[in-house]
Scaffold this motif. Structure first.
Motif, short mmCIF file in Angstrom:
data_model
loop_
_atom_site.label_atom_id
_atom_site.label_comp_id
_atom_site.label_asym_id
_atom_site.label_seq_id
_atom_site.Cartn_x
_atom_site.Cartn_y
_atom_site.Cartn_z
N GLY A 27 0.79 -1.22 0.00
CA GLY A 27 0.00 0.00 0.00
C GLY A 27 0.82 1.27 0.00
O GLY A 27 0.26 2.35 -0.24
N VAL A 28 2.12 1.18 0.28
CA VAL A 28 2.96 2.37 0.23
C VAL A 28 3.91 2.34 -0.97
O VAL A 28 4.32 3.40 -1.47
CB VAL A 28 3.75 2.53 1.56
CG1 VAL A 28 4.92 1.56 1.62
CG2 VAL A 28 4.21 3.95 1.76
N ASP A 36 -2.46 4.15 -7.88
CA ASP A 36 -3.34 4.37 -6.73
C ASP A 36 -4.79 4.34 -7.21
O ASP A 36 -5.35 5.37 -7.61
CB ASP A 36 -3.03 5.71 -6.07
CG ASP A 36 -3.67 5.84 -4.68
OD1 ASP A 36 -4.53 5.02 -4.36
OD2 ASP A 36 -3.28 6.77 -3.95
N SER A 257 4.22 8.65 0.04
CA SER A 257 4.56 7.23 -0.02
C SER A 257 6.02 7.05 -0.39
O SER A 257 6.73 6.20 0.18
CB SER A 257 3.66 6.52 -1.03
OG SER A 257 2.30 6.58 -0.64
N GLY A 410 0.32 2.44 4.35
CA GLY A 410 -0.12 1.39 3.45
C GLY A 410 -1.29 0.61 4.03
O GLY A 410 -2.24 0.25 3.31
#
Length: 565
Positions: A27-28, A36, A257, A410
Motif C-alpha cells: 500500500g505504500v 493508486d 509514499s 499502506g
C-alpha cells in the motif's frame, strides 16, 4: 486434540501477522510509483519521486530525522552502558535497577510533555534558578524547545530510551558470567573499567543488538515525541509525512509514499552502518587490548558517560514530578519555584472527557495485552516443541524495526478499501500487532527455559493437558507472564500513530488527546491528561510486581477457607 491444532494455529497466527505487513508495504510502494486506484491513478511513473527530491522540506526533514535519531541512540547507549559499568558491582546497583523499572512503564508522550514543561523558557528548570541566579523576572526569549536543530527532541528521546537500554543491558548480563569474567581480568592486572571494555562489553552488545536497533528505528521515525517537543519549521520527516498524508486534496499521497520508503531505507541503512562502525571499533579494541596495557583512556570516556547518565536520570525524575505539580496548580506565576495555590478544579474541568479517554485507553490496552499474551504463548509453544522459530522473529520484529509511518499508511489504504477504517477492532488489531513483539521477547527466555518434567509428571497423574498447562506451567511462569502483560499494557497505552490512523479521529485515547493538546498552551489540562496516561501503566506494573508474590499463598488460603466451610 491440542497437538493436532497447534501447528494450524501457529501458521494462522503467522499469516495474521504477515498479511498486514505485506499489505502495508504494497500500500505504500505502489502509490509511490503512481499506481493508486483510490485516486483513479492506474499508470506507473516516477513523477512522485521527482517531486520529492525537489522538495526542500524533504531534505531538511530527512536531515533532522537522521541527526536526532542517531545522536539520541548514541547518547542513550553511551550513558546506559557507562552507568551499568560504573555501578555493576556496587551495593546500589540493585536499587538502581528497581528505580528505572517504573520509568519503563511511562509512555513517551507523558515524559515528553513533562520534559516540555521542564525545558521551556518558562519551565521549571528556569524557575528553580530564577531570579536569585539568573535575575529573570520574566521568561527569557530562548529557543530551548522546538528548536530548529532538534536538541530538545534529542534530550527527550535520551530521557526515555536510556532507562530501557539499561534494563536491556542488565537482562543481558544475567545470561553471562560477569563476576567471573571481571575477576579473571582483574587477576591479570586489568583496571576495572578497562576490563569491562575488553571482555564484557563486546559480549553484552551481541545480546542487545535488537533492543538497540529497536531504539534506533523508533528515534528516527517517532511522531508523537517530535510533534510535542520537536522542531516545527521544518519538522522531522515522520511528522512531515503525516501532514502530507493528511492533506485534504490527496495530491501529496504519492509523494508521501515515496518519502516513507526513503525513511524505511534510511533506518535499514543506519542499522547497517551501526554494525559496520561497531565492527571497526571492536577490531580497534582488540588491537588495543593486545598491546598489553592494563589501563586505557576508555575509563575516562565511561566516567563521563556515567555522569551524563546521572544527569539524564535527574531530568527524567523532574519531568515526571512536574506533571502532578501542574495538574494540581491553581496559580503559578513566573518565576515562582512552586505554585502559589493548589486546586482540584483541573481534574473536574477535564471531567467526563478524562473518564471516557481513560476507559478507551484501558480497554484497548487490556484487550491487546491479553490477546498478545495468548498469541505469544502459542508461538513459543510451537518453537519449544519443534525447536525452531520458522522465521517468527524476523516477521515479528519487522513491525518494530520498520517505521510505523511507512507501514501504517499502506495499511490505512487497505482499511479504506475494506471499509474497516475508524473501527475499534481495527485499532485493537494494530495495537496487538505492535505489542506482540514485546510480549514475545519478554516471555521467550523464561518460557523456553521451563523444565517440562513438571508438566509431564502432571499429565501422567491426571490426563488433562490443557488444565495442567494452565494450572502447572502458566502458574509457575506467573512472574514473567505478569511482567509481559504489564509491558504490553504500557506499550498499548503509548500507541499514537496506530490509534490516530486506524481510528481516523473516531477512537480517541489519552495519548492522542494529550499529543493534540500539547501545543494548546493549557499546561494544566495537558498535565492532567499526561498524568492519567502515566498512572494507568504504573498501576499495571505495581500489580504485576505484587500479584505473583502473593498469588500462591492467597490462592491456597482461599482454598482452605472454602474446604473448611
Amino acid at each position: 486434540m491440542l497437538s493436532m491444532l497447534q501447528r494450524p494455529l501457529y501458521w494462522l497466527i503467522i499469516l495474521g501477522i504477515s498479511m498486514p505487513l505485506l499489505l502495508g508495504l504494497i500500500g505504500v510502494v505502489l502509490p509511490s510509483f503512481g499506481y493508486d486506484p483510490a485516486l483513479g491513478q492506474l499508470d506507473f511513473h516516477g513523477q512522485h519521486w521527482q517531486q520529492l527530491f525537489h522538495q526542500s522540506e524533504f531534505w531538511s526533514g530527512l536531515r533532522l530525522s537522521l541527526g536526532s535519531g542517531l545522536l539520541a541512540t548514541l547518547f542513550a547507549y553511551w550513558f546506559a552502558s557507562s552507568l551499568i559499568m560504573v555501578s555493576f558491582d556496587k551495593p546500589w546497583f540493585t536499587r538502581l535497577q528497581a528505580a528505572i523499572t517504573p520509568i519503563l512503564s511511562i509512555p513517551h508522550a507523558s515524559i515528553t510533555i513533562g520534559a516540555l514543561f521542564l525545558l521551556a523558557p518558562s519551565g521549571w528548570l528556569v524557575r528553580i534558578i530564577s531570579p536569585w541566579l539568573t535575575g529573570f523576572e520574566r521568561p527569557p526569549n530562548w529557543l530551548t524547545v522546538q528548536d530548529p536543530n532538534g536538541l530538545a527532541l534529542i534530550i527527550a528521546l535520551v530521557i526515555k530510551e536510556m532507562p530501557y537500554l539499561m534494563f536491556a543491558m542488565a537482562a543481558a548480563l544475567t545470561q553471562l558470567q560477569p563476576d567471573k569474567t571481571l575477576q579473571a581480568a582483574r587477576l591479570l592486572g586489568y583496571e576495572r573499567l578497562t576490563a569491562w571494555h575488553f571482555t564484557l562489553l563486546p559480549q553484552v552488545f551481541r545480546l542487545m543488538r535488537l533492543p538497540i536497533f529497536m531504539v534506533l528505528a523508533f528515534n528516527m521515525t517517532v511522531v508523537d515525541v517530535a510533534t510535542i517537543i520537536g522542531p516545527n519549521t521544518p519538522s522531522t520527516l515522520a511528522v512531515t509525512l503525516l501532514r502530507w498524508f493528511n492533506d485534504p486534496t490527496l495530491l501529496l499521497r504519492g509523494q508521501a509514499s515515496a518519502a516513507a520508503l526513503v525513511l524505511a531505507l534510511m533506518v535499514l541503512l543506519c542499522i547497517l552502518v551501526w554494525l559496520l562502525v561497531y565492527r571497526a571499533i571492536h577490531h580497534w579494541r582488540q588491537l588495543h587490548a593486545m598491546s598489553g596495557g592494563r589501563s586505557s583512556w576508555l575509563r575516562y570516556w565511561t566516567l563521563t558517560g556515567a555522569t551524563g547518565a546521572a544527569f539524564t536520570l535527574c531530568l527524567t525524575i523532574l519531568s515526571l514530578v512536574v506533571l502532578p505539580i501542574w495538574a494540581f496548580a491553581q496559580r503559578w506565576r513566573f518565576p515562582d519555584t512552586w505554585p502559589a495555590s493548589w486546586t482540584l478544579d483541573n481534574l473536574s474541568r477535564a471531567g467526563d472527557r478524562l473518564v471516557s479517554l481513560s476507559a478507551a485507553s484501558f480497554s484497548l490496552a487490556l484487550c491487546s495485552a491479553l490477546i498478545g499474551l495468548i498469541l505469544a504463548l502459542l508461538l513459543l509453544e510451537h518453537e519449544r516443541k519443534y525447536q525452531r522459530s520458522d522465521g517468527t522473529v524476523i516477521i515479528l520484529f519487522s513491525w518494530v524495526l520498520l517505521p510505523q509511518v511507512t507501514l501504517l499508511f499502506g495499511i490505512q489504504v487497505g482499511l479504506l478499501f475494506l471499509n474497516w477504517n475508524g473501527n475499534w477492532f481495527s485499532v485493537l488489531g494494530l495495537h496487538v500487532l505492535y505489542s506482540l513483539p514485546y510480549v514475545y521477547l519478554t516471555l521467550k527466555a523464561p518460557y523456553l527455559a521451563f523444565n517440562e518434567a513438571y508438566l509431564q509428571q502432571a499429565n501422567r497423574l491426571r490426563a488433562t493437558p490443557l488444565r495442567n498447562f494452565i494450572l502447572i506451567k502458566l502458574a509457575l511462569l506467573k512472574a514473567p507472564i505478569a511482567a509481559s502483560l504489564a509491558i504490553v499494557f504500557s506499550v498499548s497505552v503509548a500507541q499514537y500513530l496506530p490509534t490516530l490512523l486506524a481510528g481516523e479521529g473516531r477512537i480517541n485515547t489519552l495519548t492522542t488527546e494529550a499529543v493534540a493538546r500539547a501545543a494548546s498552551g493549557d499546561r494544566k489540562l495537558v498535565s492532567v491528561l499526561a498524568l492519567a496516561q502515566a498512572i494507568l501503566p504504573l498501576i499495571c506494573f505495581m500489580l504485576a510486581t505484587m500479584i505473583p508474590r502473593y498469588w500462591t499463598t492467597g490462592r491456597l488460603a482461599l482454598r482452605r477457607q472454602f474446604c473448611s466451610n
